[in-house]
Design a protein around this motif. Structure first.
Motif, PDB file in Angstrom:
ATOM      1  N   LYS A 172      -5.310   6.039 -11.277  1.00  0.00           N
ATOM      2  CA  LYS A 172      -5.625   4.654 -10.992  1.00  0.00           C
ATOM      3  C   LYS A 172      -4.370   3.860 -10.619  1.00  0.00           C
ATOM      4  O   LYS A 172      -4.355   3.106  -9.647  1.00  0.00           O
ATOM      5  N   THR A 173      -3.304   4.051 -11.381  1.00  0.00           N
ATOM      6  CA  THR A 173      -2.084   3.301 -11.083  1.00  0.00           C
ATOM      7  C   THR A 173      -1.484   3.741  -9.758  1.00  0.00           C
ATOM      8  O   THR A 173      -0.959   2.926  -9.016  1.00  0.00           O
ATOM      9  N   SER A 174      -1.606   5.036  -9.421  1.00  0.00           N
ATOM     10  CA  SER A 174      -0.957   5.477  -8.180  1.00  0.00           C
ATOM     11  C   SER A 174      -1.741   5.010  -6.942  1.00  0.00           C
ATOM     12  O   SER A 174      -1.131   4.531  -5.991  1.00  0.00           O
ATOM     13  N   THR A 175      -3.070   5.119  -6.947  1.00  0.00           N
ATOM     14  CA  THR A 175      -3.802   4.612  -5.780  1.00  0.00           C
ATOM     15  C   THR A 175      -3.587   3.111  -5.645  1.00  0.00           C
ATOM     16  O   THR A 175      -3.485   2.574  -4.547  1.00  0.00           O
TER      17      THR A 175
ATOM     18  N   ASN B 265      -1.611  -1.826  -2.974  1.00  0.00           N
ATOM     19  CA  ASN B 265      -0.802  -3.047  -3.017  1.00  0.00           C
ATOM     20  C   ASN B 265       0.234  -3.079  -1.900  1.00  0.00           C
ATOM     21  O   ASN B 265       0.497  -4.119  -1.308  1.00  0.00           O
ATOM     22  N   PHE B 266       0.805  -1.921  -1.604  1.00  0.00           N
ATOM     23  CA  PHE B 266       1.811  -1.849  -0.548  1.00  0.00           C
ATOM     24  C   PHE B 266       1.183  -2.196   0.808  1.00  0.00           C
ATOM     25  O   PHE B 266       1.697  -3.038   1.548  1.00  0.00           O
ATOM     26  N   VAL B 267       0.042  -1.559   1.091  1.00  0.00           N
ATOM     27  CA  VAL B 267      -0.625  -1.801   2.370  1.00  0.00           C
ATOM     28  C   VAL B 267      -1.041  -3.268   2.495  1.00  0.00           C
ATOM     29  O   VAL B 267      -0.821  -3.926   3.514  1.00  0.00           O
ATOM     30  N   THR B 268      -1.633  -3.788   1.427  1.00  0.00           N
ATOM     31  CA  THR B 268      -2.097  -5.172   1.474  1.00  0.00           C
ATOM     32  C   THR B 268      -0.941  -6.138   1.689  1.00  0.00           C
ATOM     33  O   THR B 268      -1.031  -7.080   2.480  1.00  0.00           O
ATOM     34  N   SER B 269       0.144  -5.893   1.007  1.00  0.00           N
ATOM     35  CA  SER B 269       1.301  -6.762   1.120  1.00  0.00           C
ATOM     36  C   SER B 269       1.848  -6.750   2.549  1.00  0.00           C
ATOM     37  O   SER B 269       2.145  -7.787   3.136  1.00  0.00           O
ATOM     38  N   ARG B 270       1.939  -5.556   3.129  1.00  0.00           N
ATOM     39  CA  ARG B 270       2.438  -5.417   4.488  1.00  0.00           C
ATOM     40  C   ARG B 270       1.530  -6.116   5.500  1.00  0.00           C
ATOM     41  O   ARG B 270       1.980  -6.838   6.386  1.00  0.00           O
TER      42      ARG B 270
ATOM     43  N   HIS C 120       3.592 -11.363  -0.241  1.00  0.00           N
ATOM     44  CA  HIS C 120       4.278 -10.280  -0.936  1.00  0.00           C
ATOM     45  C   HIS C 120       4.093 -10.338  -2.442  1.00  0.00           C
ATOM     46  O   HIS C 120       4.887 -10.932  -3.161  1.00  0.00           O
ATOM     47  N   LEU C 121       3.006  -9.727  -2.902  1.00  0.00           N
ATOM     48  CA  LEU C 121       2.762  -9.585  -4.334  1.00  0.00           C
ATOM     49  C   LEU C 121       2.858  -8.105  -4.701  1.00  0.00           C
ATOM     50  O   LEU C 121       2.683  -7.242  -3.851  1.00  0.00           O
TER      51      LEU C 121
ATOM     52  N   ARG D 270     -11.816   5.559  -8.157  1.00  0.00           N
ATOM     53  CA  ARG D 270     -10.926   5.539  -7.005  1.00  0.00           C
ATOM     54  C   ARG D 270     -11.666   5.648  -5.696  1.00  0.00           C
ATOM     55  O   ARG D 270     -11.101   5.513  -4.631  1.00  0.00           O
ATOM     56  N   GLU D 271     -13.006   5.876  -5.756  1.00  0.00           N
ATOM     57  CA  GLU D 271     -13.773   6.009  -4.512  1.00  0.00           C
ATOM     58  C   GLU D 271     -13.795   4.698  -3.733  1.00  0.00           C
ATOM     59  O   GLU D 271     -14.206   4.666  -2.587  1.00  0.00           O
ATOM     60  N   ARG D 272     -13.319   3.636  -4.367  1.00  0.00           N
ATOM     61  CA  ARG D 272     -13.361   2.346  -3.673  1.00  0.00           C
ATOM     62  C   ARG D 272     -12.216   2.179  -2.675  1.00  0.00           C
ATOM     63  O   ARG D 272     -12.115   1.176  -2.014  1.00  0.00           O
ATOM     64  N   PHE D 273     -11.334   3.152  -2.611  1.00  0.00           N
ATOM     65  CA  PHE D 273     -10.094   2.934  -1.874  1.00  0.00           C
ATOM     66  C   PHE D 273     -10.318   2.643  -0.395  1.00  0.00           C
ATOM     67  O   PHE D 273      -9.813   1.660   0.141  1.00  0.00           O
TER      68      PHE D 273
END
Ligand code: UDP
Ligand code: MG
Length: 333
Positions: free
Chosen positions: A156-159, A164-169, A174-175, A233-236
């Protein structure tokens, strides 16, 4: 909160600063909004801990729990708690609609000038509320929690990190942690959000693109003690689509042809140049026969026409929903 030192800082610095955030157009100073789906094991303790901390902040507060169609006795527990705690209100859905629906209804019903959202499972720590408010008082419209040391399973933490990285970019906001359920909103910011589907993950992005000032602070995070997690994690992949929706709706909402037209124009130009090339060599006397490049040129021109018509169609939709624009006004005199 065991060290006397920490308590002193809370009393002398954080609480007074936090109280300054509690002004605005709400009927009460502060609402705490809690979406809850099968959380019977945690709710009573959470409500009691909230009572303690909220009373120290203001005399005008409420707790609003949205029971998202629980079938574990959550509704019965809420009825019992509400009968003894005047400031506790709740809404119970007929079935499970999802966290976004619960938040959407909650934002509509919450009466606070400031609205705090938090999960029902005690993973978010009520003692962090004063610090969040203090931050809000510095002039922010949304303060988002950042689970710096997250107490969840590895997968969960890794996905979540990738998300978060993709969303921030993509969003330019930048959160570190977009999907933390623990947030403090100024009333206007909360009420400006149109939440549906599973868009609750992007509330900070939505607020940001509407011009609200969004920031984050690290918050303590605890492991879940009662009940089970409701998100896998299927929500990714859905999350990625939702982000595209948000960015598109917020930036291109009023002029879709500007977007589709550009894409169409790019395809059209390449297609036109390719066809022009064949025209030139044909005029030059070379006999024409079908070549892969020729097919590509024709395909590009067709694709360009598709994009133009899509853009015009979208313009038609926008113009027929005219009058529903959602402009956010900061100051009005
Ligand atoms: N929740 C909800 N409806 C749902 C799923 C979850 O109201 O359909 C609530 C849940 O009760 C909790 C919060 O949303 O208060 C976050 O859910 P959870 O703790 O399962 O997510 P996690 O912390 O594991 O990401
Ligand atoms: Mg949780």
């Amino acid at each position: 909160m065991s060290e006397p030192n920490e308590l002193e800082i809370l009393e002398k610095e954080i609480l007074p600063q936090a109280r300054r955030a509690l002004t605005g157009s709400g009927e009460v100073d502060l609402s705490v909004l809690i979406p809850a789906y099968n959380e019977v094991g945690s709710l009573a303790e959470l409500v009691h801990r909230l009572q303690d901390i909220l009373q120290r902040l203001t005399s005008s507060w409420e707790i609003l729990v949205v029971d998202d169609g629980s079938d574990d006795g959550t509704a019965e527990l809420l009825a019992e708690l509400a009968s003894s705690i005047e400031q506790l209100h709740y809404v119970s859905f007929r079935r499970n609609y999802g966290k976004s629906a619960a938040l959407s209804v909650g934002f509509e019903k919450a009466r606070g000038s400031v609205i705090i959202t938090m999960d029902a499972d005690l993973q978010d720590d009520p003692d962090e509320i004063p610090r969040m408010l203090a931050r809000l008082a510095e002039g922010w419209d949304l303060v988002s929690g950042w689970k710096q040391q997250r107490k969840d399973p590895f997968i969960k933490t890794s996905t979540s990190k990738i998300f978060n990285f993709v969303t921030s970019r993509m969003s330019g906001l930048h959160l570190h942690d977009f999907n933390c359920g623990f947030k403090a909103y100024r009333r206007e910011a909360a009420r400006s959000l149109r939440i549906y589907g599973e868009l609750h993950r992007y509330l900070p992005v939505m607020a940001h693109v509407q011009g609200y000032r969004v920031t984050e602070i690290p918050v303590r995070h605890h492991p879940r003690r009662h009940g089970v997690t409701k998100f896998g994690r299927e929500r990714f992949l859905n999350g990625v689509f939702d982000l595209l929706t948000i960015l598109f709706l917020s930036r291109r909402r009023h002029s879709p042809l500007h977007f589709f037209g550009r894409v169409g124009f790019a395809f059209g130009t390449v297609g036109f140049l390719i066809s022009l090339y064949f025209l030139v060599i044909w005029i030059g006397g070379a006999g024409l026969h079908m070549r892969p490049l020729m097919l590509l040129g024709i395909a590009f021109i067709l694709v360009a026409m598709q994009f133009f018509s899509l853009g015009l169609l979208a313009e038609l939709l926008v113009s027929s929903s005219h009058g529903n624009e959602n402009y956010q006004i900061r100051i009005e005199d």
